[in-house]
Enzyme design. Sequence first.
Site, PDB file in Angstrom:
ATOM      1  N   SER A 125       0.845  -1.201   0.000  1.00 52.53           N
ATOM      2  CA  SER A 125       0.000   0.000   0.000  1.00 52.53           C
ATOM      3  C   SER A 125       0.882   1.254   0.000  1.00 52.53           C
ATOM      4  CB  SER A 125      -0.891   0.006   1.241  1.00 52.53           C
ATOM      5  OG  SER A 125      -1.607  -1.203   1.334  1.00 52.53           O
TER       6      SER A 125
HETATM    7  N1  SAH Z   1      -0.514  -4.902   4.248  1.00 53.20           N
HETATM    8  C1  SAH Z   1       0.216  -5.092   3.014  1.00 53.20           C
HETATM    9  C2  SAH Z   1      -0.574  -4.622   1.810  1.00 53.20           C
HETATM   10  C3  SAH Z   1      -1.358  -5.728   1.303  1.00 53.20           C
HETATM   11  S1  SAH Z   1      -2.288  -5.568  -0.215  1.00 53.20           S
HETATM   12  C4  SAH Z   1       1.573  -4.434   3.051  1.00 53.20           C
HETATM   13  O1  SAH Z   1       1.879  -3.733   4.014  1.00 53.20           O
HETATM   14  O2  SAH Z   1       2.346  -4.627   2.109  1.00 53.20           O
HETATM   15  C5  SAH Z   1      -3.540  -6.749   0.149  1.00 53.20           C
HETATM   16  C6  SAH Z   1      -3.065  -8.168   0.361  1.00 53.20           C
HETATM   17  O3  SAH Z   1      -4.188  -8.939   0.752  1.00 53.20           O
HETATM   18  C7  SAH Z   1      -2.489  -8.853  -0.872  1.00 53.20           C
HETATM   19  O4  SAH Z   1      -1.238  -9.382  -0.545  1.00 53.20           O
HETATM   20  C8  SAH Z   1      -3.491  -9.980  -1.153  1.00 53.20           C
HETATM   21  O5  SAH Z   1      -2.901 -11.154  -1.695  1.00 53.20           O
HETATM   22  C9  SAH Z   1      -4.021 -10.232   0.238  1.00 53.20           C
HETATM   23  N2  SAH Z   1      -5.331 -10.895   0.304  1.00 53.20           N
HETATM   24  C10 SAH Z   1      -6.376 -10.789  -0.555  1.00 53.20           C
HETATM   25  N3  SAH Z   1      -7.402 -11.539  -0.115  1.00 53.20           N
HETATM   26  C11 SAH Z   1      -7.007 -12.121   1.051  1.00 53.20           C
HETATM   27  C12 SAH Z   1      -7.626 -13.009   1.973  1.00 53.20           C
HETATM   28  N4  SAH Z   1      -8.875 -13.436   1.820  1.00 53.20           N
HETATM   29  N5  SAH Z   1      -6.895 -13.404   3.061  1.00 53.20           N
HETATM   30  C13 SAH Z   1      -5.636 -12.970   3.248  1.00 53.20           C
HETATM   31  N6  SAH Z   1      -4.997 -12.140   2.398  1.00 53.20           N
HETATM   32  C14 SAH Z   1      -5.673 -11.716   1.319  1.00 53.20           C
END
Ligand code: SAH
Length: 237
Positions: free
Chosen positions: A78
């Site tokens: 993000s």
């Molecule tokens: N917090 C992260 C940003 C993540 S973007 C950081 O600091 O880099 C959102 C993430 O959620 C992605 O990696 C995606 O693969 C994950 N995601 C999507 N659906 C999900 C689910 N049902 N359970 C766990 N992770 C999920």
Amino acid sequence: MKGWIVPPPKEPTKSREEFKKERIAKVSWLVEHGYLRSDRIKEALLKVPREDFIPRNYRDYAYREVPLPLPGEQATISCPHSYPLFYEPLGLDKGHRFLEVGLGSGYGAAIAREIVGSDGLIVSVEIDPLTFEFAKGNLENAGYNDIVLVKGDGGLGYPEMSPYDRIAVTAACIEIPSPLIEQLSIEGRVIAPVLKDDTQELVFLEKGVKGIQRNVICEVLYVLLRNEGIRPQHLTE
Ligand code: SAH
């Protein structure tokens, strides 16, 4: 709503010192723009080198206000202001038990680890196996070996280590998944992007003795939460 424009991949050229200067400038910018207020969150953002959580070909853009692609199907780190945008209303603090849904790069988990300190707990769930491995490597390299990393559908939370004082969902959902609310302690708070028509709102819930209070913070744009509503086998490492 505007989409994000990702800059083109390129070989990294910036030095550790340059990144450090950019990090300090970014923290000042976040304070000036009203995203960042608390000292613990500020210290955490100053301490964790965001560039270490970004794939090599995007590393030079580490402190730009744009989400950057990660290994995996739909994962991004993000943009920098997202972290105080989530952690300030949560009031994430020393000693909290914190659950993150969507580990992504591992950066958000590392920041949270610095905020809650050694008395707290960080659990983070990631659904994409490639993204999971990327984050795990980043956290190991950065010396974070006490974050509980879970592979599976974070919409189901992680009841094994509940209750949690604070929960952040970093992908957009139809509504905040009920298992997460169940796994929240009394006076616990959860924050998540929630779909509304063709946009998303950042929604904040507080679980009180008398019920749940819901507030909308602002409009946002995140990747979608996968497998919502389906109960797949819960894989843990
Ligand atoms: N917090 C992260 C940003 C993540 S973007 C950081 O600091 O880099 C959102 C993430 O959620 C992605 O990696 C995606 O693969 C994950 N995601 C999507 N659906 C999900 C689910 N049902 N359970 C766990 N992770 C999920």
